[in-house]
Design a protein around this motif. Structure first.
Motif, short mmCIF file in Angstrom:
data_model
loop_
_atom_site.label_atom_id
_atom_site.label_comp_id
_atom_site.label_asym_id
_atom_site.label_seq_id
_atom_site.Cartn_x
_atom_site.Cartn_y
_atom_site.Cartn_z
N ASN A 51 -7.72 -0.92 11.38
CA ASN A 51 -8.97 -0.61 10.69
C ASN A 51 -9.97 -1.76 10.70
N GLN A 63 -6.94 3.83 4.49
CA GLN A 63 -6.13 4.96 4.03
C GLN A 63 -6.33 5.17 2.53
N THR A 66 -6.96 -0.95 4.62
CA THR A 66 -6.13 -0.13 5.51
C THR A 66 -6.87 1.08 6.06
N TYR A 92 -1.90 -0.53 9.45
CA TYR A 92 -3.15 0.20 9.17
C TYR A 92 -4.34 -0.77 9.12
#
Length: 432
Positions: free
Chosen positions: A39, A230, A228, A35
């Protein structure tokens, strides 16, 4: 209607199930690193490197296209070619008017140059363009790889803090249980108020520690979420498996960057050699103006004429030989610097590898006795609880035993996580 209500109820049930699954979903360390790589803004620079390389290659290839120059000019000069006076006199006696070349001259034309052989210069420049792009891309790989260490540090930091949180909660449960017992004993006249106050104060202090630990974990999760891209606030982080790398040889992207830099250095040597070679090309010149290539005719009249000239040209820039030695010496020293940087990196990597391997063995040795120490501390704490109920010890002694057990459990949990973290640090050092 009933059917709509059933559909709505089913939708709510499915949404609740999905939310429950999402809240309990485990996220692995490898997923976090993937991730973060997707990113991180630096990822977009790879495309820029490729585009710059393509532009350079296009510019080099266009060097083989015909080079065309269109021009117009007008000049005035104080002296021009002329017939000797005796010859002019003879021609005038024969009735021929000899005006000579005009001092004002003008023309409009086009020059064309077509390279046939450039001494290998374009080939060398293309190789330099490719090697430069490879070197820049490998440098980006090094920067992207460094993100893994930051993500790993945050990931294991969260595991350590949340393990601390669990141990604090267990300790608070023990304190709450013993506080309830002491309050009962106080009511029965077998315990003093000071004992109750002491355990209650410790229980409140542990509660404060729990607040701080949860806050620290939340902050680390926010940082991990920023890396990340997220939401890491509610997901469960999966503890990585303690699998050792199969080999201790390094495969770091820095090594590929050194190789790419040396490759670029070699192509620049070829570029220097190509600059020493002669160049061969075709050329053509066409213009309309005065005077023309036929000077005799231009001396007789001022009429404009169309003129064409074409041929083969060989050019050799001897000045390149003057700087050849210095340019090659600079490239040689640059190559030696790259080799030295690689040797230093391998030396430091070897030291870090040994340090992490030693740390892993140390944690394994500590873990061998952790479970036994926890059992013994738990036995001592349970005995102290019994002694407190029988009035043999006071609350201070019990708190010491509870603190010792809590520290033993925390050490056991820390040793396991720190051993796994050391394994992943070793994997990071080796890129294995």
């Amino acid at each position: 209607s009933k059917s709509r209500a059933m559909i709505k109820r089913l939708f709510l049930i499915l949404a609740a199930m999905a939310a429950a699954v999402a809240s309990t979903a485990q996220v692995t360390l490898e997923q976090c690193k993937a991730y973060a790589a997707e990113n991180y803004p630096l990822l977009h620079k790879y495309g820029l490197v490729d585009r710059i390389r393509d532009v350079d290659l296009s510019e080099i290839n266009k060097g083989w296209l015909p080079q065309i120059e269109i021009y117009g000019q007008a000049t005035a000069q104080n002296v021009v070619p002329a017939f000797p006076d005796k010859l002019s006199g003879i021609l005038e006696q024969m009735g021929t008017d000899v005006r000579g070349l005009g001092k004002v001259q003008y023309k409009a034309g086009i020059d064309l140059v077509q390279t046939i052989w450039d001494g290998g210069s374009s080939k060398a420049r293309r190789e330099v363009a490719h090697a430069t792009a490879d070197e820049q891309r490998s440098a980006l790989d090094v920067q992207m790889y460094a993100i893994n260490q930051r993500v790993e540090n945050l990931f294991f930091g969260i595991l350590l803090i949340e393990e601390q949180t669990r141990q604090i909660m267990l300790t608070r449960e023990l304190l709450e249980s013993n506080l309830a017992k002491l309050r009962s004993m106080k009511a029965n006249g077998t315990a003093m108020q000071s004992d109750v106050d002491m355990v209650e104060a410790q229980e409140l202090t542990v509660g404060q520690q729990l607040i701080q630990a949860k806050s620290n974990a939340a902050d680390c999760r926010k940082l991990l979420g920023l890396y990340t891209g997220q939401d890491m606030s509610t997901c469960e982080l999966a503890k990585p498996a303690p699998t050792m790398p199969t080999t201790y040889s390094s495969d770091r992207p820095e090594l590929r960057h050194f190789d790419a830099a040396l490759s670029l250095n070699r192509t620049q040597f070829e570029n220097v050699k190509a600059s020493l070679m002669p160049k061969i090309g075709l050329f053509a010149q066409a213009y309309y103006g005065y005077p023309g290539f036929d000077y005799f005719k231009s001396m007789m009249s001022r009429d404009l004429s169309f003129n064409v000239l074409a041929g083969v040209k060989v050019s050799w820039n001897i000045g390149s030989f003057y700087t050849k030695s210095n340019r090659e010496q600079k490239l040689k020293l640059s190559g030696e610097g790259i080799v030295n940087d690689r040797d230093v990196f391998l030396f430091n990597t070897g030291l870090e590898t040994q340090a992490q391997a030693d740390a892993i063995e140390e944690y394994k040795a500590l873990m061998a006795e952790d479970s036994r120490i926890v059992d013994l501390r738990a036995n001592v704490r349970r005995a102290a609880e019994s002694q407190l109920e029988n009035g043999v010890i006071d609350a201070t002694a019990l708190l010491t035993k509870i603190t010792d057990e809590n520290q033993a459990r925390l050490n056991a949990a820390y040793h396991e996580i720190q051993m796994i973290q050391s394994i992943y640090k070793l994997k990071y050092v080796l890129n294995r």
